[in-house]
Design a protein around this motif. Structure first.
Motif, PDB file in Angstrom:
ATOM      1  N   SER A 296       0.833  -1.199   0.000  1.00  0.00           N
ATOM      2  CA  SER A 296       0.000   0.000   0.000  1.00  0.00           C
ATOM      3  C   SER A 296       0.871   1.253   0.000  1.00  0.00           C
ATOM      4  CB  SER A 296      -0.902   0.013   1.238  1.00  0.00           C
ATOM      5  OG  SER A 296      -1.759  -1.097   1.261  1.00  0.00           O
ATOM      6  N   SER A 297       0.402   2.283  -0.650  1.00  0.00           N
ATOM      7  CA  SER A 297       1.043   3.592  -0.524  1.00  0.00           C
ATOM      8  C   SER A 297       0.670   4.186   0.829  1.00  0.00           C
ATOM      9  CB  SER A 297       0.584   4.520  -1.640  1.00  0.00           C
ATOM     10  OG  SER A 297       0.933   4.012  -2.902  1.00  0.00           O
ATOM     11  N   PHE A 298       1.581   4.992   1.377  1.00  0.00           N
ATOM     12  CA  PHE A 298       1.259   5.658   2.636  1.00  0.00           C
ATOM     13  C   PHE A 298       1.931   7.029   2.677  1.00  0.00           C
ATOM     14  CE2 PHE A 298       4.982   2.991   3.506  1.00  0.00           C
ATOM     15  CZ  PHE A 298       5.864   3.900   4.071  1.00  0.00           C
ATOM     16  N   SER A 299       1.366   7.875   3.520  1.00  0.00           N
ATOM     17  CA  SER A 299       1.865   9.243   3.651  1.00  0.00           C
ATOM     18  C   SER A 299       1.734   9.671   5.109  1.00  0.00           C
ATOM     19  CB  SER A 299       1.066  10.190   2.745  1.00  0.00           C
ATOM     20  OG  SER A 299       1.413  11.535   2.992  1.00  0.00           O
ATOM     21  N   THR A 300       2.768  10.315   5.635  1.00  0.00           N
ATOM     22  CA  THR A 300       2.708  10.797   7.014  1.00  0.00           C
ATOM     23  C   THR A 300       3.427  12.130   7.120  1.00  0.00           C
ATOM     24  OG1 THR A 300       3.093  10.222   9.335  1.00  0.00           O
ATOM     25  CG2 THR A 300       4.815   9.626   7.788  1.00  0.00           C
ATOM     26  N   SER A 301       2.954  12.938   8.043  1.00  0.00           N
ATOM     27  CA  SER A 301       3.584  14.224   8.336  1.00  0.00           C
ATOM     28  C   SER A 301       3.569  14.417   9.843  1.00  0.00           C
ATOM     29  CB  SER A 301       2.835  15.369   7.645  1.00  0.00           C
ATOM     30  OG  SER A 301       3.374  16.615   8.032  1.00  0.00           O
TER      31      SER A 301
ATOM     32  N   ALA B 259       8.408  17.098   9.261  1.00  0.00           N
ATOM     33  CA  ALA B 259       8.878  16.065   8.331  1.00  0.00           C
ATOM     34  C   ALA B 259       7.692  15.502   7.556  1.00  0.00           C
ATOM     35  CB  ALA B 259       9.587  14.956   9.093  1.00  0.00           C
ATOM     36  N   TRP B 260       7.943  15.163   6.293  1.00  0.00           N
ATOM     37  CA  TRP B 260       6.941  14.518   5.431  1.00  0.00           C
ATOM     38  C   TRP B 260       7.585  13.249   4.865  1.00  0.00           C
ATOM     39  CZ3 TRP B 260       8.120  19.656   5.464  1.00  0.00           C
ATOM     40  CH2 TRP B 260       7.080  20.566   5.721  1.00  0.00           C
ATOM     41  N   ILE B 261       6.902  12.119   4.994  1.00  0.00           N
ATOM     42  CA  ILE B 261       7.382  10.848   4.438  1.00  0.00           C
ATOM     43  C   ILE B 261       6.272  10.288   3.555  1.00  0.00           C
ATOM     44  CG2 ILE B 261       8.222   8.523   4.948  1.00  0.00           C
ATOM     45  CD1 ILE B 261       9.060   9.609   7.716  1.00  0.00           C
ATOM     46  N   ASP B 262       6.577  10.083   2.285  1.00  0.00           N
ATOM     47  CA  ASP B 262       5.576   9.601   1.329  1.00  0.00           C
ATOM     48  C   ASP B 262       6.155   8.400   0.582  1.00  0.00           C
ATOM     49  OD1 ASP B 262       3.531  11.912   1.496  1.00  0.00           O
ATOM     50  OD2 ASP B 262       5.428  12.943   1.103  1.00  0.00           O
TER      51      ASP B 262
ATOM     52  N   ILE C  15       8.877   4.082  -4.546  1.00  0.00           N
ATOM     53  CA  ILE C  15       9.799   5.184  -4.250  1.00  0.00           C
ATOM     54  C   ILE C  15       9.383   5.813  -2.929  1.00  0.00           C
ATOM     55  CG2 ILE C  15      10.558   7.488  -4.936  1.00  0.00           C
ATOM     56  CD1 ILE C  15      10.417   6.630  -7.814  1.00  0.00           C
ATOM     57  N   VAL C  16      10.369   6.102  -2.067  1.00  0.00           N
ATOM     58  CA  VAL C  16      10.092   6.811  -0.823  1.00  0.00           C
ATOM     59  C   VAL C  16      10.681   8.216  -0.928  1.00  0.00           C
ATOM     60  CG1 VAL C  16      12.190   5.957   0.337  1.00  0.00           C
ATOM     61  CG2 VAL C  16      10.247   6.754   1.695  1.00  0.00           C
ATOM     62  N   ASN C  17       9.900   9.217  -0.548  1.00  0.00           N
ATOM     63  CA  ASN C  17      10.330  10.610  -0.513  1.00  0.00           C
ATOM     64  C   ASN C  17      10.310  11.103   0.920  1.00  0.00           C
ATOM     65  OD1 ASN C  17      10.664  10.906  -3.340  1.00  0.00           O
ATOM     66  ND2 ASN C  17       8.465  11.201  -3.590  1.00  0.00           N
ATOM     67  N   VAL C  18      11.414  11.700   1.356  1.00  0.00           N
ATOM     68  CA  VAL C  18      11.517  12.262   2.707  1.00  0.00           C
ATOM     69  C   VAL C  18      11.862  13.733   2.583  1.00  0.00           C
ATOM     70  CG1 VAL C  18      12.634  12.129   4.953  1.00  0.00           C
ATOM     71  CG2 VAL C  18      12.284  10.040   3.613  1.00  0.00           C
TER      72      VAL C  18
ATOM     73  N   SER D 186      14.897  11.104  -2.199  1.00  0.00           N
ATOM     74  CA  SER D 186      13.961  10.416  -3.094  1.00  0.00           C
ATOM     75  C   SER D 186      14.674   9.161  -3.553  1.00  0.00           C
ATOM     76  CB  SER D 186      13.579  11.299  -4.280  1.00  0.00           C
ATOM     77  OG  SER D 186      12.607  10.648  -5.083  1.00  0.00           O
ATOM     78  N   HIS D 187      14.240   8.016  -3.004  1.00  0.00           N
ATOM     79  CA  HIS D 187      15.034   6.796  -3.175  1.00  0.00           C
ATOM     80  C   HIS D 187      14.142   5.624  -3.568  1.00  0.00           C
ATOM     81  CE1 HIS D 187      18.487   4.188  -2.557  1.00  0.00           C
ATOM     82  NE2 HIS D 187      17.755   3.383  -1.809  1.00  0.00           N
ATOM     83  N   PRO D 188      14.520   4.859  -4.593  1.00  0.00           N
ATOM     84  CA  PRO D 188      13.725   3.665  -4.956  1.00  0.00           C
ATOM     85  C   PRO D 188      13.924   2.558  -3.916  1.00  0.00           C
ATOM     86  CG  PRO D 188      15.689   3.814  -6.331  1.00  0.00           C
ATOM     87  CD  PRO D 188      15.646   5.075  -5.521  1.00  0.00           C
TER      88      PRO D 188
END
Length: 684
Positions: free
Chosen positions: A92-97, A209-212, A219-222, A239-241
């Motif tokens: 699943s995709s997830f997003s947190t701040s 902080a934002w983590i998506d 791909i994870v974006n921090v 931004s890392h695969p």
């Protein structure tokens, strides 16, 4: 007119309910905390607290060597089925701040930072502080079995090196503290192509902080920035695969972990937090968040030299006074001082005695839930977390109390399997030796079998039998060492709320390396379950555990004890006799009312006789047992003669050792009503 009033009232009711739902954290796929007042019911806190009245969540204070955990109370479905016809799972995709604040110590070095964590559990019983951030220890750091996704905000460099230095970086980690990718703390300035502005996370009042994570693109974006920045930077810092399919389990918890070290400590706060599954997380309104904690000024920064001198002199006097008081206190309490023994150094999760005393209401008799040869067991509730636990209090004056205490810590403390009891920690204070492990709601298998108001169905019994077999297979073959339990019986099998079996009470366990031979030379166990070869050689083995398991199988099917109170009835003889008469089904518990699978019952009875053979070399291994239970292999035919020889041995042992078993521990005189006939531990 009445109709209009009714419709208007209904509209107001709907509006009220919608506002009420909107004001609570969402539990299905997202939630939002702008401050943490009244959030305790939605968080699992361990070492962390909600600061009143501000509403900030404090993970650690500036004490040394501590850990703080805060997790959302419900897990999220991180792996989902992509189609209705296949079992292919998609991440699943997830997003947190979230907004955090780090307050360094004014009196010494600061550390060690905090981390956002996705984990299969909210408990990390053997984790270490410092660089490991309270998530792993030196032995399991990086193990794929951890199933951890970690984004760390580290303030100390020096992981796996000889010396530490000041750090200020963000890293993405898998299953441990080794970062897959890391960057110094910074953000990209709007309106520029690639200009990156570094900043100190400790010196900033607060950091957002934002983590998506994109489950499709993997791909994870921090992204991070000081809270003073009005908008989220358009370009992420990292931004890392990364493919989390093998890392995450289907059900995972989200939360935070922070720690301090032996000589470095900072306070770590979370001011607001939002999370969403398969969609962007809600924006945090900075005006609704608690005020960031005040950063204390370092006294050494003053520009007045005479103040520095006065502080230095005063500090020296205070240190001298403290040293004198400590010396006097140590001198007066010298006789009561306890040095840590070698085995204690390998068992880091030590509970405070005061906490366990409060949890069990002062070890009150009303909290007593069990009794055995080496101690009593109390139910307790930890005040810090509200978690129910079972506290085993070992009698140090017993024959082998201290040695068994150390054995149970060493073995059970590192074992992890769904069919074993999970040890949470331990405590030693003067003559009190305590083990703390999971509270299993349904008690022992023995108590369920003898309870006239409880009738376990055959399906439940068959599932329990398989669970015990899986637990023993793990002990005998699948762990890093061979573990001989040496006291397999229904009283040491606990049944959880889902009626799954958990093997417990490792006080008599012995460990040795695979490929070696056990060197135990004393006979221990419970009469009726002791393998016959033990009286000749005294050497326990995995086969002696198999023998006890075989007796247990017959007991579960028949609901009869291995030996009755008079010593005249021997369960093994009775089953063999019925088998020879072609009446094997006559031994089945009549409370089942013939509601059972005849093929499965016959299999279990034959397997019990096969396991309880007189000759150890003819008994199956636990791996073979599981194949028989799954009907993968046909079960061999057993002769009645070997089983009768084993039963004759039981009668001899019963006559010669049952009296000694009553003297094994003074604990039996404390509460004779809890000790049932035929269940006494035996040592020769």
């Amino acid at each position: 007119m009445a109709s209009s009033s009714s419709e208007l009232g209904f509209v107001f009711l709907l509006l009220f309910l919608s506002l009420l739902v909107a004001s609570k954290p969402q539990q299905d796929s997202n939630f939002l905390f702008e401050g943490f007042n009244n959030s305790e019911n939605h968080l699992n806190l361990e070492g962390a607290t909600v600061v009143k009245p501000s509403g900030s969540l404090k993970l650690t204070n500036r004490s040394y060597n501590i850990v703080g955990h805060a997790f959302y109370y419900k897990p999220f479905q991180m792996l989902v089925n992509t189609t209705n016809t296949t079992k292919i799972l998609k991440v699943s995709s997830f997003s947190t701040s979230f907004v955090f604040s780090i307050v360094p110590s004014s009196s010494g070095p600061e550390g060690f930072g905090l981390a956002f964590v996705i984990a299969p559990s909210t408990q990390f019983p053997w984790s270490s502080p410092g660089h490991l951030l309270g998530l792993v220890n030196s032995s399991n750091d990086g193990s794929p079995s951890n199933h951890l996704f970690v984004v760390e905000f580290d303030t100390v460099n020096g992981y796996r090196s000889q010396a530490d230095s000041k750090g200020n970086h963000v890293g993405v980690n898998i299953n441990g503290m080794n970062s897959t990718v890391n960057e110094p703390a910074a953000f990209f300035i709007e309106g520029t192509e690639a200009q990156k502005e570094e900043f100190s996370m400790e010196e900033s009042d607060a950091v957002q902080a934002w983590i998506d994570y994109d489950g499709e693109k993997k791909i994870v974006n921090v992204t991070i920035a000081p809270i003073s920045l009005p908008t989220k930077p358009s370009k992420p810092l990292i931004s890392h695969p990364i493919d989390l399919h093998e890392v995450l389990k289907e059900s995972m918890f989200v939360g935070f972990s922070a720690s301090t070290g032996e000589s470095k400590a900072s306070s770590h706060y979370i001011l607001g937090w939002s999370f969403s599954l398969n969609g962007p997380s809600a924006e945090l309104n900075s005006s609704r968040l608690p005020e960031p904690p005040t950063k204390e000024n370092d006294p050494s920064s003053t520009s007045f030299p005479w103040i520095k001198l006065a502080v230095a002199v005063l500090s020296a006097l205070i240190l001298l006074l403290i040293f004198s008081l400590c010396s006097l206190t140590l001198y007066r309490r010298y006789n009561n001082f306890e040095n840590l023994e070698d085995w204690e150094l390998d068992c880091p999760h030590r509970f405070r005695y005061r906490d366990l005393h409060v949890a069990t209401k002062g070890f009150k008799e009303s909290e007593l839930i069990g009794i055995g040869g080496f101690g009593v067991v109390y139910k307790g509730v930890l005040a810090s977390t509200g978690t129910e636990v079972a506290v085993k209090r070992i009698v140090r004056g017993s024959i082998q109390g201290m040695r068994e205490f150390a054995a149970e810590i060493e073995s059970l403390g590192r074992l992890r399997h769904k069919n074993l009891v999970n040890l949470q920690g331990w405590c030693k204070r003067k003559n009190d030796l305590l083990l703390v492990y999971d509270y299993i709601s349904n008690g022992s298998l023995d108590s369920l079998l003898v309870n006239p108001s409880v009738v376990l169905s055959w399906d439940q019994r068959f599932n329990i039998i398989k669970g015990i077999a899986n637990g023993l297979l793990y002990l005998h073959e699948e762990w890093e060492q061979v573990v001989i339990h040496r006291d397999i019986k229904t009283g040491n099998i606990l049944i959880d709320e889902d009626l799954n079996a958990r093997v417990g009470d490792f006080g008599l366990a012995r460990l040795y390396d695979h490929g070696q031979v056990s060197h135990t030379t004393n006979v221990v166990g419970t009469i009726g379950y002791i393998a016959p070869e033990l009286t000749r050689t005294g050497k326990a083995s995995t086969s002696s555990d198999v023998y006890a398991y075989g007796v247990l199988l017959l007991e579960v099917v028949s609901e009869r004890r291995p030996i009755d109170e008079s010593g005249q009835f021997v369960l093994l003889d009775w089953v063999v006799e019925n088998q020879s008469l072609g009446q094997i089904h006559d031994v089945v518990d009549p409370k089942l009312n013939l509601n059972y699978d005849e093929e499965e019952v016959e299999l279990v009875l034959k397997l019990g006789l096969l396991c309880a053979q007189h000759r150890a070399d003819l008994r199956p291994t636990m791996r073979q047992v599981i194949r028989y239970l799954n009907f993968d292999d046909p079960i061999p035919v057993t002769g009645a003669e070997s089983s009768r020889m084993s039963s004759g041995f039981l009668e001899v042992v019963s006559a010669s050792t049952i009296s000694a078993s009553y003297n094994l521990s003074s604990i039996n005189s404390m509460s004779s009503r809890l000790v049932e006939a035929g269940r006494q531990p035996c040592t020769c």
